[in-house]
Design a protein around this motif. Structure first.
Motif, PDB file in Angstrom:
ATOM      1  N   ARG A 146     -52.080  29.861 -16.228  1.00  5.81           N
ATOM      2  CA  ARG A 146     -50.350  30.346 -15.758  1.00  5.81           C
ATOM      3  C   ARG A 146     -49.827  28.958 -15.083  1.00  5.81           C
ATOM      4  O   ARG A 146     -50.531  28.742 -14.060  1.00  5.81           O
ATOM      5  N   GLY A 147     -48.337  28.840 -15.611  1.00  6.00           N
ATOM      6  CA  GLY A 147     -47.608  27.580 -15.107  1.00  6.00           C
ATOM      7  C   GLY A 147     -48.705  26.677 -15.410  1.00  6.00           C
ATOM      8  O   GLY A 147     -49.493  25.589 -16.053  1.00  6.00           O
ATOM      9  N   ASN A 148     -48.531  25.200 -14.548  1.00 10.49           N
ATOM     10  CA  ASN A 148     -48.783  24.461 -13.925  1.00 10.49           C
ATOM     11  C   ASN A 148     -49.025  24.084 -12.973  1.00 10.49           C
ATOM     12  O   ASN A 148     -49.076  23.952 -11.427  1.00 10.49           O
ATOM     13  N   PRO A 149     -51.312  24.650 -12.564  1.00  9.40           N
ATOM     14  CA  PRO A 149     -51.695  24.909 -11.300  1.00  9.40           C
ATOM     15  C   PRO A 149     -52.127  23.692 -10.908  1.00  9.40           C
ATOM     16  O   PRO A 149     -52.068  22.188 -11.162  1.00  9.40           O
ATOM     17  N   ALA A 150     -52.083  23.418  -9.780  1.00  7.63           N
ATOM     18  CA  ALA A 150     -52.096  22.340  -8.844  1.00  7.63           C
ATOM     19  C   ALA A 150     -53.863  21.381  -8.906  1.00  7.63           C
ATOM     20  O   ALA A 150     -54.069  20.853  -9.170  1.00  7.63           O
ATOM     21  N   HIS A 151     -54.222  22.560  -9.385  1.00  6.23           N
ATOM     22  CA  HIS A 151     -56.298  22.762  -8.855  1.00  6.23           C
ATOM     23  C   HIS A 151     -56.867  22.187 -10.642  1.00  6.23           C
ATOM     24  O   HIS A 151     -57.340  21.994 -10.819  1.00  6.23           O
TER      25      HIS A 151
END
Lengths: 472, 312
Positions: free
Chosen positions: B170-175
């Motif tokens: 979901r979305g653009n996770p930093a990890h």
């Protein structure tokens, strides 16, 4: 408040159990009294019982301060009964525990000898001789029986052994002679172990304790290899394994791992524990290292040997099973699930999910049981619980709405299909559950939804609209 | 600019090396040509230049994707919002297409994102059937953390037991940045297994996926009538609006693709011109059959009719 336990110093001072605290304080004002913590005592005893697993898998709790160890067939591993007892007592003494023990062929006699007598190893022919001088309290009798026996002058077990049996039974009931017979080994007394006994187990005792995860895994693989012969002999493979790690300071860790298929292969068993150790990494404090590693097969099933073939179908099954095992070992069995269909027309009940480790999807085409399924269109994603929708200008009595508001967005309906009326299951939901009219709806921008109206117009309470899923 | 033959040779070699690193078919063609000239083509290296690809059987899209979606790597699908299931549908339609063509019956793995699973629910087994997938050959996982999801995806590819693994993010996770996607892509390439990254409600982001498609919903086709025309106002096969956001092909491409779950094939969505709207004011709605011209049909035989065995 009464005294429940005393240390050696207090015993020499002449204090007794069941003495009032006030009375004891009056005798010795400097007395240090600590409130009893039964749970902590219980935990300590459990810890010791775990530790005693190193001698035998059959360890049973006995009252608040005792353990029974069934060492049948185990003594020769430690150099005989005498050596075993000496080893056990000295190790526990090193840990700071005051322990007494006795070995005999009857649990009752061991109890009596360790608590009221000298302890040690008692040969079968000496049983009566050892038991005779002990007080009657050593027979695990009720308080009032002991008091009554004492009044009759029967202070030692020896007085009972030679007394006529019939009057004793009449006077005190069957319990007294049962206990006596059990102590003398004339009657069976089963000892029920606190843990289910593993069907197979193998262990490795180390001269130098190991700490690192790699060492544990390598050793697990070696132990698993030695289990293989036993499993082959039974024609079985293990489904649930347990790795027991005995730390040098007496703590015992138990790590269990399940497999989706019966396993014999040492590499795959070790791989299970590889993932399991990764998962419990933070809870597993190696401290000064582990001295004994034991691998138990907790549950085994028939192993069907299958021949490898060339087209890779079976290889695929094996790698799938390996993957499922690894995931279940690391992330828990519930993480990876497969769907199973049920015969129900209520959408949320038609599909159940079950952990993949219990029912591996097979490559076979034919399903075991044909399930009758609804043939109307069903959404691709079904919401866990239907979300309320504000629908406006719905056709009365049973048409789709003109537009609706869902998650604060207004959707204008351009096409719709329906209604598909689903009455709820009265045998579950009750007779007054409201029927649902499902509509498949497309809005102007091409989103396709599955919405339903619960109840009918013109009835009280007024109908409500819900969003239950989205189509592709 | 004057170039010595040596420098040109060197430049050519470097270009070829880069192309080979990127795995583009141009390099393979070059190499094949060179090998053919030299006559050094080894039998073991024959298939090296060709990567397995999933063809859509839609020439427009296949050309833009150099012959189809690569089956030994990471491809990304992106959906603009969490409200629709178009990207889910497209990913699962791809899986169904793969399952249709595959000889072995390997399962499909769906690695779900926890929040998306709460917002949109999990894939529904009966809906999977409707889109052409077998629910019995579908496993789904709902890991608690993104790290677990990445580990799952990686070990699923490595095990080689799955037809396709679909990782939902979901979305653009930093990890989940370039490093992680590069890692997954290399794993997929080494194992020769496809991985679909499904980015729900995410922005465009640099990743090591070879292709990225934006999937949006589009109005569905109408249902067919027996005479070949369509019934207006009905909802038929799903249509996805695809935009090719990242590819080796510089030309932008956007098209509407229809998924036919019965035949398990993609089609270019047809325009609305051949839709016949049912006339709401017709006296006799429905197909008008021609009246019998010659004479009425013969009356049916009366009484029980038995199928006797033939005498001879």
């Amino acid at each position: 408040m009464r005294l429940t336990a005393l240390d050696e110093m207090a015993e020499t001072l002449g204090l007794r159990r069941n003495q009032g605290v006030a009375e004891a304080r009056a005798m010795y004002p400097v007395l240090d009294v600590v409130e009893e913590d039964r749970d902590a005592d219980r935990r300590l005893l459990d810890g010791i019982a775990d530790w005693c697993d190193r001698y035998t898998p059959l360890v049973a709790l006995n009252g608040p301060g005792g353990l029974f160890l069934d060492i049948t067939g185990c003594a020769h591993l430690f150099g005989g009964e005498k050596a075993l007892l000496a080893d056990l007592l000295s190790r526990l003494f090193q840990m700071g525990l005051d322990v007494r023990g006795a070995i005999s062929s009857a649990p009752g006699l061991s109890f009596a000898a360790s608590r009221f007598g000298e302890g040690g190893v008692i040969a079968d022919e000496d049983m009566e001789r050892v038991l005779a001088p002990l007080p009657v309290a050593s027979l695990r009798l009720e308080e009032n029986t002991i008091a009554a026996l004492r009044k009759l002058g029967m202070k030692q077990v020896g007085d009972l052994i030679h007394a006529p049996r019939a009057p004793l039974t009449r006077r005190f009931g069957a319990q007294l002679l049962l206990r006596l017979d059990q102590a003398l080994g004339r009657d069976e007394e089963p000892v029920s172990p606190r843990r289910p006994v593993a069907s197979l187990s193998a262990e490795r005792r180390l001269a130098e304790p190991v700490q690192s995860q790699e060492d544990i895994l390598v050793l697990t693989g070696q132990i698993a290899l030695s289990l293989k012969a036993g499993l082959e002999e039974r024609g079985a493979g293990g489904r649930v394994f347990e790795l027991v790690l005995f730390r040098v300071d007496g703590r015992v860790f138990r790590i269990s791992a399940g497999a989706s298929q019966p396993l014999r292969d040492a590499r795959r068993i070790a791989a299970l524990f590889n993932e399991r150790l990764q998962a419990v990494h933070d809870d597993l404090d190696a401290g000064y290292g582990f001295e004994i590693l034991r691998l138990n097969v907790v549950r085994h099933e028939a192993f069907e040997a299958a021949q490898e073939d060339f087209d890779g179908e079976r290889q695929n099954q094996v790698s799938l099973a390996g993957f499922v095992d690894r995931v279940s070992a690391r992330l828990g069995a519930d993480c990876l699930q497969g769907f199973h269909l049920r015969e129900s027309h209520v959408p949320e009940r038609a599909v159940t999910a079950a952990p993949a480790i219990h029912a591996l999807p097979s490559g076979k085409t034919s399903p075991a049981r044909d399930v009758f399924l609804s043939r109307s269109a069903r959404p691709l994603r079904l919401f866990a619980r239907p979300e309320p929708v504000e629908a406006s200008l719905a056709e009365v009595p049973d048409g789709p709405p003109e537009s609706f508001r869902w998650r604060r967005m207004l959707h204008r309906v351009s096409r719709s299909q329906g209604p598909e009326r689903l009455a709820m299951e009265w045998w579950i939901d009750g007779a007054d559950a409201r029927a649902r009219d499902y509509f498949r709806i497309e809005d102007a921008s091409g989103h396709r939804f599955w919405i339903y109206r619960e109840g009918f117009y013109g009835q009280m309470p007024p109908p409500r609209w819900f969003m239950h899923g989205v189509f592709a | 600019m004057a170039q010595t033959p040596m420098a040109r040779e060197r430049l050519f070699a470097l270009r070829e090396q880069i192309a080979r690193l990127e795995g583009s078919p141009v390099a393979a063609a070059h190499r094949d040509a060179a090998d053919a000239e030299g006559g050094l083509k080894g039998a073991g290296l024959e298939g090296e230049g060709e990567r397995p690809r999933l063809s859509f059987q839609v020439p427009l899209l296949d050309e833009a994707l150099d012959g189809g979606l690569p089956l030994d790597g990471l491809s990304e699908l992106r959906s603009p919002s969490l409200r629709d299931a178009a990207a889910t549908g497209f990913a699962l339609a791809l899986a169904a297409l793969l399952q249709n063509g595959a000889a072995d019956r390997s399962p499909v793995l769906w690695i779900s994102d926890r929040v998306t699973a709460m917002e949109q629910g999990l894939p529904y087994a009966l809906g999977l059937k409707d889109i052409g997938l077998e629910p019995a050959l579908f496993l789904h996982a709902v890991p608690r953390r993104l790290e677990d999801a990445l580990w799952l995806a990686e070990s699923a590819i490595e095990s080689g037991a799955f037809l396709v693994s679909i990782l939902e993010v979901r979305g653009n996770p930093a990890h989940f940045g370039l490093t992680e996607s590069r890692r997954l892509s290399l794993r997929a390439k080494a194992a020769g297994r496809p991985l679909l990254l499904l980015r729900q409600a995410g922005e465009e982001e640099a990743s090591s996926a070879a292709y990225r498609l934006l999937v949006e919903p589009a109005p569905a086709t109408s249902r067919f009538l027996p005479d070949g025309s369509m019934l207006g106002g009905s909802i038929g096969n799903p249509v996805f609006r695809l935009t090719l956001e990242k590819s080796r092909n510089p030309a932008p491409l956007s098209l509407a693709l229809e998924w036919n779950p019965h035949d398990r094939q993609f089609l270019l969505a047809r325009g609305p011109d051949d839709i016949r709207l049912a006339d709401p004011f017709a006296t006799h709605p429905g197909a008008r059959l021609p009246a019998s011209s010659h004479r009425p049909d013969c009356p049916p035989a009366m009484g029980p009719v038995l199928a006797f065995d033939r005498a001879s």
